[in-house]
Write a protein that holds these residues in place. Structure first.
Motif, PDB file in Angstrom:
ATOM      1  N   VAL A  29       0.840  -1.205   0.000  1.00  0.00           N
ATOM      2  CA  VAL A  29       0.000   0.000   0.000  1.00  0.00           C
ATOM      3  C   VAL A  29       0.872   1.250   0.000  1.00  0.00           C
ATOM      4  N   LEU A  30       1.955   1.242   0.750  1.00  0.00           N
ATOM      5  CA  LEU A  30       2.864   2.392   0.762  1.00  0.00           C
ATOM      6  C   LEU A  30       3.525   2.594  -0.599  1.00  0.00           C
ATOM      7  N   ALA A  31       3.884   1.505  -1.267  1.00  0.00           N
ATOM      8  CA  ALA A  31       4.478   1.616  -2.603  1.00  0.00           C
ATOM      9  C   ALA A  31       3.476   2.226  -3.579  1.00  0.00           C
ATOM     10  N   GLN A  32       2.222   1.803  -3.493  1.00  0.00           N
ATOM     11  CA  GLN A  32       1.191   2.354  -4.375  1.00  0.00           C
ATOM     12  C   GLN A  32       0.933   3.821  -4.042  1.00  0.00           C
ATOM     13  N   LEU A  33       0.994   4.175  -2.766  1.00  0.00           N
ATOM     14  CA  LEU A  33       0.826   5.570  -2.363  1.00  0.00           C
ATOM     15  C   LEU A  33       1.916   6.428  -2.996  1.00  0.00           C
ATOM     16  N   ARG A  34       3.144   5.927  -2.998  1.00  0.00           N
ATOM     17  CA  ARG A  34       4.242   6.664  -3.609  1.00  0.00           C
ATOM     18  C   ARG A  34       3.988   6.900  -5.096  1.00  0.00           C
ATOM     19  N   VAL A  35       3.566   5.852  -5.811  1.00  0.00           N
ATOM     20  CA  VAL A  35       3.279   5.974  -7.248  1.00  0.00           C
ATOM     21  C   VAL A  35       2.146   6.970  -7.478  1.00  0.00           C
ATOM     22  N   SER A  36       1.077   6.867  -6.689  1.00  0.00           N
ATOM     23  CA  SER A  36      -0.072   7.767  -6.836  1.00  0.00           C
ATOM     24  C   SER A  36       0.319   9.209  -6.535  1.00  0.00           C
ATOM     25  N   THR A  37       1.172   9.405  -5.549  1.00  0.00           N
ATOM     26  CA  THR A  37       1.629  10.751  -5.196  1.00  0.00           C
ATOM     27  C   THR A  37       2.447  11.348  -6.329  1.00  0.00           C
ATOM     28  N   ILE A  38       3.316  10.572  -6.937  1.00  0.00           N
ATOM     29  CA  ILE A  38       4.112  11.053  -8.073  1.00  0.00           C
ATOM     30  C   ILE A  38       3.191  11.452  -9.215  1.00  0.00           C
ATOM     31  N   ARG A  39       2.205  10.622  -9.515  1.00  0.00           N
ATOM     32  CA  ARG A  39       1.258  10.939 -10.594  1.00  0.00           C
ATOM     33  C   ARG A  39       0.487  12.225 -10.298  1.00  0.00           C
ATOM     34  N   GLU A  40       0.010  12.355  -9.059  1.00  0.00           N
ATOM     35  CA  GLU A  40      -0.755  13.538  -8.677  1.00  0.00           C
ATOM     36  C   GLU A  40       0.109  14.796  -8.753  1.00  0.00           C
ATOM     37  N   ASN A  41       1.349  14.706  -8.281  1.00  0.00           N
ATOM     38  CA  ASN A  41       2.248  15.857  -8.349  1.00  0.00           C
ATOM     39  C   ASN A  41       2.544  16.237  -9.794  1.00  0.00           C
ATOM     40  N   THR A  42       2.715  15.254 -10.663  1.00  0.00           N
ATOM     41  CA  THR A  42       2.953  15.518 -12.078  1.00  0.00           C
ATOM     42  C   THR A  42       1.740  16.207 -12.696  1.00  0.00           C
TER      43      THR A  42
END
Length: 194
Positions: free
Chosen positions: A115-128
Motif C-alpha cells: 500500500v505504501l508503494a502504491q501511495l508513492r506511485v499515486s503521489t508522483i502521478r498527482e504531483n505531475t
C-alpha cells in the motif's frame, strides 16, 4: 538455498547493469533481466523464465518491489504466490520485505508495504498532474518541446495542400509522422475556431 536475481528496466534505452551488479554483490547466482518491459505486464519473458526456474527453498532477490510488481494488488498476489511455492522474496532497498509471509504478521507487513508503494506511485502521478496544470495556467505546455517549428508547420501545410501524405511530409521535414499529424491537426482546429 539458491539466490535468484531479477532485474527490469522499463525502456530499451535503459541499462540494467547497475541492478545486476547490486544483485550479484548480494549473492544472486543466476539473474534474469527484462529490457523495455512494464512492471504492470505480468507475462514479461524473463520474469516468466525466472518464475519457472525458482524452486522451493530459493530466495528471489530484487532491487525493489517495483521491479516485479506494478501495483499493490500485483505485489500482494505475487508475494502470496511465492510463499505458497516456498520461495522467499528479498529486496535490497526494502529490508522489511524479507519476512515470513506464511504468518499473519508477515502477510500484514507485506500488505502495508504494498500500500505504501502504491501511495508513492499515486503521489508522483498527482504531483505531475498538478505541475502540468500549473504550467498550463501560466501559458506553458508540459512535456518535450515540439520539433514542429512555425516554418515546418507552414511547409507541412503547403505539402499537404499539394497532396503529399503525412509520411512523405515527415520524411521531407526530417521529423516523425506523429509530429506532423499532431501539428496539422492543431492547425486545423485553430482554423475551425476562427
Amino acid at each position: 538455498m539458491n539466490v535468484v536475481g531479477y532485474a527490469r528496466v522499463s525502456t530499451r534505452e535503459q541499462n540494467p547493469a547497475a541492478q545486476e551488479a547490486e544483485l550479484r554483490r548480494a549473492g544472486a547466482g543466476r539473474i534474469f533481466v527484462d529490457h523495455g518491459e512494464s512492471s504492470r505486464v505480468p507475462d514479461r519473458p524473463q520474469w516468466l523464465a525466472c518464475l519457472d526456474y525458482l524452486r522451493p527453498g530459493d530466495v528471489l532477490l530484487v532491487r525493489a518491489l517495483d521491479r516485479i510488481a506494478g501495483s499493490e494488488v500485483m505485489a500482494i498476489e505475487l508475494i502470496r504466490e511465492l510463499a505458497r511455492r516456498g520461495v522467499r522474496l528479498r529486496s535490497l532497498t526494502e529490508p522489511f520485505l524479507d519476512v515470513d509471509t506464511s504468518t499473519p504478521m508477515g502477510e500484514a507487513i507485506v500488505g502495508i508495504m504494498a500500500v505504501l508503494a502504491q501511495l508513492r506511485v499515486s503521489t508522483i502521478r498527482e504531483n505531475t498532474r498538478r505541475g502540468l496544470e500549473h504550467a498550463r495556467s501560466q501559458g506553458r505546455a508540459g512535456g518535450r518541446p515540439t520539433v514542429m517549428s512555425p516554418e515546418r508547420i507552414e511547409a507541412a501545410v503547403r505539402m499537404r495542400e499539394s497532396g503529399e501524405s503525412v509520411a512523405k511530409i515527415a520524411r521531407t521535414l526530417g521529423v516523425g509522422a506523429s509530429s506532423v499529424a499532431r501539428a496539422l491537426s492543431r492547425r486545423d482546429e485553430e482554423f475551425m475556431r476562427r
